[in-house]
Design an enzyme around this catalytic site. Sequence first.
Site, PDB file in Angstrom:
ATOM      1  N   ASN A 482       0.848  -1.183   0.000  1.00 55.47           N
ATOM      2  CA  ASN A 482       0.000   0.000   0.000  1.00 55.47           C
ATOM      3  C   ASN A 482       0.888   1.239   0.000  1.00 55.47           C
ATOM      4  O   ASN A 482       1.374   1.676   1.039  1.00 55.47           O
ATOM      5  CB  ASN A 482      -0.904  -0.010   1.232  1.00 55.47           C
ATOM      6  N   ASP A 483       1.072   1.800  -1.182  1.00 54.98           N
ATOM      7  CA  ASP A 483       1.961   2.939  -1.348  1.00 54.98           C
ATOM      8  C   ASP A 483       1.579   4.132  -0.480  1.00 54.98           C
ATOM      9  O   ASP A 483       2.353   5.073  -0.327  1.00 54.98           O
ATOM     10  CB  ASP A 483       1.915   3.414  -2.812  1.00 54.98           C
ATOM     11  N   CYS A 484       0.378   4.111   0.022  1.00 54.81           N
ATOM     12  CA  CYS A 484      -0.129   5.278   0.745  1.00 54.81           C
ATOM     13  C   CYS A 484      -0.049   5.137   2.258  1.00 54.81           C
ATOM     14  O   CYS A 484      -0.493   6.015   2.981  1.00 54.81           O
ATOM     15  CB  CYS A 484      -1.574   5.542   0.333  1.00 54.81           C
ATOM     16  N   ASN A 486       2.226   5.588   4.657  1.00 54.75           N
ATOM     17  CA  ASN A 486       3.574   6.168   4.768  1.00 54.75           C
ATOM     18  C   ASN A 486       3.861   6.464   6.229  1.00 54.75           C
ATOM     19  O   ASN A 486       3.651   7.570   6.711  1.00 54.75           O
ATOM     20  CB  ASN A 486       3.653   7.450   3.925  1.00 54.75           C
TER      21      ASN A 486
END
Length: 811
Positions: A482-484, A486
């Site tokens: 999940n690139d989001c 963070n």
Amino acid sequence: MKYGHFDDTNREYVITNPQTPYPWINYLGNEDFFSLTSNTGGGYTFYKDAKFRRLTRYRYNNVPIDDGGKYFYIKDGDTTWSPGWKPMKTPLDSYECRHGMSYTKFNSSKNGVAAQILQFIPLGFWGELQKVSLKNTSSETKKLKLFSFIEWCLWNAEDDMTNFQRNFSTGEVEIQDSTIYHKTEFKERRNHYAFYNVNAPIDGYDTDRESFLGLYNGFDNPDVVNDGTPKNTVAHGWSPIASHYIEVELQPGESRDFIFMLGYVEVAPEEKWESKGVINKKPAKDMMAKFDTVEKIDAAYGELRAYWDRLLGKINIDSGDDRLDRMVNIWNQYQCMVTFNMSRSASFFESGIGRGMGFRDSNQDLIGFVHQIPERARERIFDIASTQFEDGSCYHQYQPLTKKGNSAIGGDFNDDPLWLILSTTEYIKETGDFSLLDEMVPFDNDASRAKPHFDHLKASFYHVVNNLGPHGLPLIGRADWNDCLNLNCFSEDPNESFQTTGNKKGSTAESLMIAGLFVVYGKEYVKLCKRIGKDAEAQEAETHVEAMIEAVKKDGWDGDWYLRAYDYYGKKIGSNENEEGKIFIESQGWCTMAGIGQEEGMVEKSLNAVKEHLDCDYGIVLNSPAFTKYYIEYGEISTYPAGYKENGGIFCHNNPWIMIGETVLGRGDQAYEYYTKIAPSFLEDISELHRVEPYVYCQMIAGKEASKPGEAKNSWLSGTASWNFFAITQYILGVKTDYDGLVIDPCIPSKWDGFKMTREYRGATYNIEVQNPDHISKGVKRILVNGSEIDSKIVPILEAGKEHSVQVIMG
Ligand code: GLC
Ligand code: GLC
């Protein structure tokens, strides 16, 4: 509401209303040269790299939508129309756009003239062909004026959209006979040019956009076409175009064919010029000669169709439901090939300038096409592995043209390395080719640092082991799948990227998604080590996998589901204790696929919780409740409005992880229900709401908390394609490749009587027939191979070059 229909015999989707709820596109090209083509003739063409070698211009997010393309104007008396409807948008007497396997066809008519356009890129060829056939179906003589139109892009698509102070002065063309050459920057560092040709004498041309259209006109109101007279302009700077003009007289019943070619040429530096300032046209002319007759182009089209017959002939099912059959047999496999070619670079949502090939994306894509093109899959694995470092970390992306890691994005997405184990083991299971493990593969693209490919897998595995956090769970790095998410970013600056900024030193935030992923592919790694006789390594690795399982059970379980992560402060994410984001899909998917705590009931509880909290009419949402405010310690995920993208959207890529999880429990009805909720062919009737193509998966469907649940975005380039294909064929239909044969263990809806699958495997054809007399979901009672019962679930590798019957009786 529908805007067309499937033609399964021809493997086409037939659009009958040009005003689809969003442009519905197709891809041409299979190797080096590609085009995107919409159902109204919009789109663009590039060689290998949509950023660095773009041939024609396209305007993203323009008003109106989908402007720029390969256009034709037919002027018939006072009426001008376009066979693709756009750009003229003149109401047509009939319109049809057939998107097929690497080709698109338009069939349209107006006032007694029928036009057909067939567009495709011949195999191994660096050019797009457009066969334009005009037929007079009226009883009078027709005097038609045909104008072609493309607009050149000045090669670097990003520069072309931004650097106007320079590029308004650089455009250069040459015109000779029926060919317009685009030679911008050829005299300096470029050893390549492009051309647009037609195989007939022309009666005029234009190469300057402003002269052709008029400065204040759109594509739908071109001065030259309005006047019916070309201006024979030669572009100097500004915006060069290529437009041919041909007068066509047709008697009643008469027809004529024209072959247009948009080609790309590379010339050796010492052979660039014919004479001063005149480019060497020989290679272009050789290309034109290859396809200058209808017979030649028809033959090339036949070869393309045969190529797809072969590719799609490898897995074929007959389930009794056309919607499922056309996904598995045609469209899902087709989309997997497109993701092989494009990764996440060029679609109508991906502008082709941002992201090249993704390390995690391309590894996952591979499981959807490895059966079709194993040799190219092998090469792809090495390309990807070459962007890894000795410590197992890797570049997140690389450019397809250079194959070099993209340093602007960097690395530290801690899930990345593990996907290399997935792609490699799936490749071997499909092909039986263990030899790739011994190939020398560079680290960081440096041949002097090459090691056997196996060492790359080992580095991937230990990258997790060497980067554990306070709970013994994997550190997340910049983000996991999940690139989001963070967790080390802590961004207060709207000008910094969530993906590449880490304002905190990340030695605490841990990911349960990577933990599950590690158990699944750690076990695969152990299995591989055993298979190739590395027993000591297998034993060592096993201890790390066991430790991870224990860590998840101890600190990764929330009571009714798996946690998602620990944040920078060591606080739980995806816990019932949280106010928002109580439960996430990714860790439920990976930890259930890994079977962690199955004996203790964790798998079942987790999947029940998914059903209760995440499922909705249009699929399974990513997290719930979605975030409604910005959590600085979570990053981008909490920036999206609730119900969209990674914040409560139905992020289709991860739905098949749950389907596969359900098959671990044997719940075939539930697995298949999830499958049908997002499979595009099942959504054709709600195209108005869904908006994107009913023949390909999209990345995201708006979730239950969105303002318009069910509305989809970002079709085509998504790991959704390969994962759904993997889930339906290998887990639901349950025909799974393994090192020593095909494991057959279906997990299907109990009401099914069975199904048939033909599977080409290691050179043999397996005609599999599954019978389900007791109407159960899972369980195999007997398997008969060529009439004799075998005593395992593994159907062995059978004699190549032959057909074999495999009868599977569930019970
Ligand atoms: C996009 C990216 C993919 C990522 C996913 C979830 O689809 O291509 O790499 O895993 O988003 O953030
Ligand atoms: C954004 C998107 C995500 C994608 C990423 C790629 O974060 O939400 O889906 O993977 O950008 O850079």
